[in-house]
Design a protein around this motif. Sequence first.
Motif, mmCIF file in Angstrom:
data_model
loop_
_atom_site.group_PDB
_atom_site.id
_atom_site.type_symbol
_atom_site.label_atom_id
_atom_site.label_comp_id
_atom_site.label_asym_id
_atom_site.label_seq_id
_atom_site.Cartn_x
_atom_site.Cartn_y
_atom_site.Cartn_z
ATOM 1 N N GLY A 239 69.567 4.803 8.660
ATOM 2 C CA GLY A 239 71.029 4.756 8.770
ATOM 3 C C GLY A 239 71.479 4.662 10.211
ATOM 4 N N THR A 240 70.793 5.378 11.095
ATOM 5 C CA THR A 240 71.113 5.315 12.519
ATOM 6 C C THR A 240 70.734 3.963 13.113
ATOM 7 O OG1 THR A 240 70.700 7.694 12.665
ATOM 8 C CG2 THR A 240 70.808 6.480 14.733
ATOM 9 N N VAL A 241 69.603 3.407 12.675
ATOM 10 C CA VAL A 241 69.203 2.067 13.118
ATOM 11 C C VAL A 241 70.298 1.050 12.778
ATOM 12 C CG1 VAL A 241 67.605 0.161 12.673
ATOM 13 C CG2 VAL A 241 66.720 2.450 13.081
ATOM 14 N N ASP A 242 70.864 1.151 11.570
ATOM 15 C CA ASP A 242 71.946 0.249 11.172
ATOM 16 C C ASP A 242 73.119 0.335 12.138
ATOM 17 O OD1 ASP A 242 70.519 -0.629 9.014
ATOM 18 O OD2 ASP A 242 71.616 0.523 7.516
ATOM 19 N N SER A 243 73.496 1.553 12.520
ATOM 20 C CA SER A 243 74.630 1.735 13.428
ATOM 21 C C SER A 243 74.372 1.072 14.776
ATOM 22 C CB SER A 243 74.922 3.229 13.624
ATOM 23 O OG SER A 243 75.371 3.825 12.428
ATOM 24 N N PHE A 244 73.167 1.292 15.337
ATOM 25 C CA PHE A 244 72.844 0.698 16.635
ATOM 26 C C PHE A 244 72.755 -0.829 16.548
ATOM 27 C CE2 PHE A 244 70.892 4.980 17.690
ATOM 28 C CZ PHE A 244 71.871 5.303 18.617
ATOM 29 N N LEU A 245 72.222 -1.348 15.439
ATOM 30 C CA LEU A 245 72.110 -2.797 15.286
ATOM 31 C C LEU A 245 73.483 -3.447 15.129
ATOM 32 C CD1 LEU A 245 68.990 -3.092 12.944
ATOM 33 C CD2 LEU A 245 69.117 -3.651 15.373
ATOM 34 N N LEU A 246 74.386 -2.802 14.403
ATOM 35 C CA LEU A 246 75.745 -3.326 14.274
ATOM 36 C C LEU A 246 76.454 -3.326 15.622
ATOM 37 C CD1 LEU A 246 76.778 -1.653 10.911
ATOM 38 C CD2 LEU A 246 76.379 -4.087 11.292
ATOM 39 N N LEU A 247 76.197 -2.294 16.425
ATOM 40 C CA LEU A 247 76.749 -2.272 17.786
ATOM 41 C C LEU A 247 76.159 -3.401 18.616
ATOM 42 C CD1 LEU A 247 78.307 -1.038 20.139
ATOM 43 C CD2 LEU A 247 76.413 0.588 20.445
ATOM 44 N N LEU A 248 74.867 -3.616 18.493
ATOM 45 C CA LEU A 248 74.206 -4.697 19.223
ATOM 46 C C LEU A 248 74.763 -6.054 18.806
ATOM 47 C CD1 LEU A 248 71.959 -5.034 21.335
ATOM 48 C CD2 LEU A 248 70.330 -5.270 19.456
ATOM 49 N N CYS B 229 65.977 0.580 19.508
ATOM 50 C CA CYS B 229 66.693 1.145 18.353
ATOM 51 C C CYS B 229 65.721 1.754 17.357
ATOM 52 C CB CYS B 229 67.529 0.066 17.668
ATOM 53 S SG CYS B 229 68.949 -0.522 18.622
ATOM 54 N N TRP B 230 64.626 1.027 17.085
ATOM 55 C CA TRP B 230 63.663 1.467 16.077
ATOM 56 C C TRP B 230 62.794 2.628 16.568
ATOM 57 C CZ3 TRP B 230 63.322 0.064 11.062
ATOM 58 C CH2 TRP B 230 63.970 -1.108 10.658
ATOM 59 N N VAL B 231 62.332 2.546 17.810
ATOM 60 C CA VAL B 231 61.285 3.457 18.278
ATOM 61 C C VAL B 231 61.847 4.673 19.011
ATOM 62 C CG1 VAL B 231 59.213 3.630 19.718
ATOM 63 C CG2 VAL B 231 59.674 1.532 18.451
ATOM 64 N N VAL C 262 76.954 9.908 16.752
ATOM 65 C CA VAL C 262 76.305 8.596 16.741
ATOM 66 C C VAL C 262 77.157 7.585 15.986
ATOM 67 C CG1 VAL C 262 74.312 7.299 15.905
ATOM 68 C CG2 VAL C 262 73.981 9.519 16.973
ATOM 69 N N LEU C 263 77.650 8.000 14.812
ATOM 70 C CA LEU C 263 78.438 7.107 13.967
ATOM 71 C C LEU C 263 79.724 6.684 14.663
ATOM 72 C CD1 LEU C 263 77.995 6.074 10.999
ATOM 73 C CD2 LEU C 263 79.673 7.801 10.322
ATOM 74 N N LEU C 264 80.469 7.662 15.162
ATOM 75 C CA LEU C 264 81.777 7.370 15.762
ATOM 76 C C LEU C 264 81.646 6.694 17.118
ATOM 77 C CD1 LEU C 264 83.838 10.553 14.795
ATOM 78 C CD2 LEU C 264 83.765 8.316 13.678
ATOM 79 N N ALA C 265 80.611 7.064 17.886
ATOM 80 C CA ALA C 265 80.425 6.423 19.191
ATOM 81 C C ALA C 265 80.127 4.936 19.015
ATOM 82 C CB ALA C 265 79.296 7.106 19.951
ATOM 83 N N CYS C 266 79.210 4.619 18.091
ATOM 84 C CA CYS C 266 78.905 3.213 17.819
ATOM 85 C C CYS C 266 80.131 2.478 17.272
ATOM 86 C CB CYS C 266 77.747 3.102 16.829
ATOM 87 S SG CYS C 266 76.144 3.606 17.478
#
Length: 319
Positions: A107-116, A147-149, A206-210
Amino acid sequence: MSNRTPISEVTLVGFPGTPEYLDSSISAIMFLVYIISLVANGSVILLVIFSVHLHQPMYLIIANLSASDLLFDTVTLPKIIGKYWFGAAQMPFRACLFQMFCVHCFGTVDSFLLLLMAVDRYVAICHPLRYAAIIDIRKIVLACGLCWVVLAPSTIIVITARISQIVLCDRDKINTLFCTHTAISALSCTDVSSLRVVAFTSALVVLLACLALIIISYILIIREISSTHSENWGKAFYTCTTHLLVISLYYVPRIFVYIVTNTPLLKIQSEINVLLLCLYSFVPHLASPIIYFLRTKEITETLRNVLRKKVRSFPPLNY
């Protein structure tokens, strides 16, 4: 406490309150959801890997997003299907911890990837002449790898280590579809309110920052599009609406569920809570690859070309 024996196995309840005669229907629906996710997300990943003209930063991010969604579904859905299909509701506590780690990590990976993805679109639209200098395949591979590692595991690994040390006594039922931090901490004999606060705060930050950075980037993109007179503004706006639609599918239900489940005045029934969890967890994983197929011209054309080649490769029928 001395008379209680810590348990080593937990039981998935699934959808609370559902009668047994619906088990086969629920398992069939979940199996269909997993097959659709496997085909849709797997197709996106394979197209991006094997189509040279899709070896571009944006499509690489999309492929990583599909991989994250597919892994999430693989970690959760087979167990749900087994629970309703074969009655295999029990799972070792360590397996539950591993599932919890994967659920929150992906779920966190999704957030970072959407930001990317939002950053990629911002540079492409607002600084097109500098795009090749700022963003290239090597940088995107490095960013996705981080993001992944690094980024995603670091947000949940400490919480997973702490929750692995709690004592589970008497209660062993996970009142949801899969193991989450909230569901596991509810089984503890001791006070874990501080751990819940830390986990909730970490997830929300994490969610709101992204999300905040995504919103800012698209505000700048929309302002740039509205002020430009270029002939390509229509294509840019179309691409942005596609990404915003995917982002809305991921963020809107998730934020709603986080707020409702952690606000005492907004408590809802467990049945509705599990249904909302199911919707925000699995619906975006089904919808996003379909949206990319329908609204991304390059991916659509690549899929059509692959299907045409497959059809032509079949030998003619002799009557």
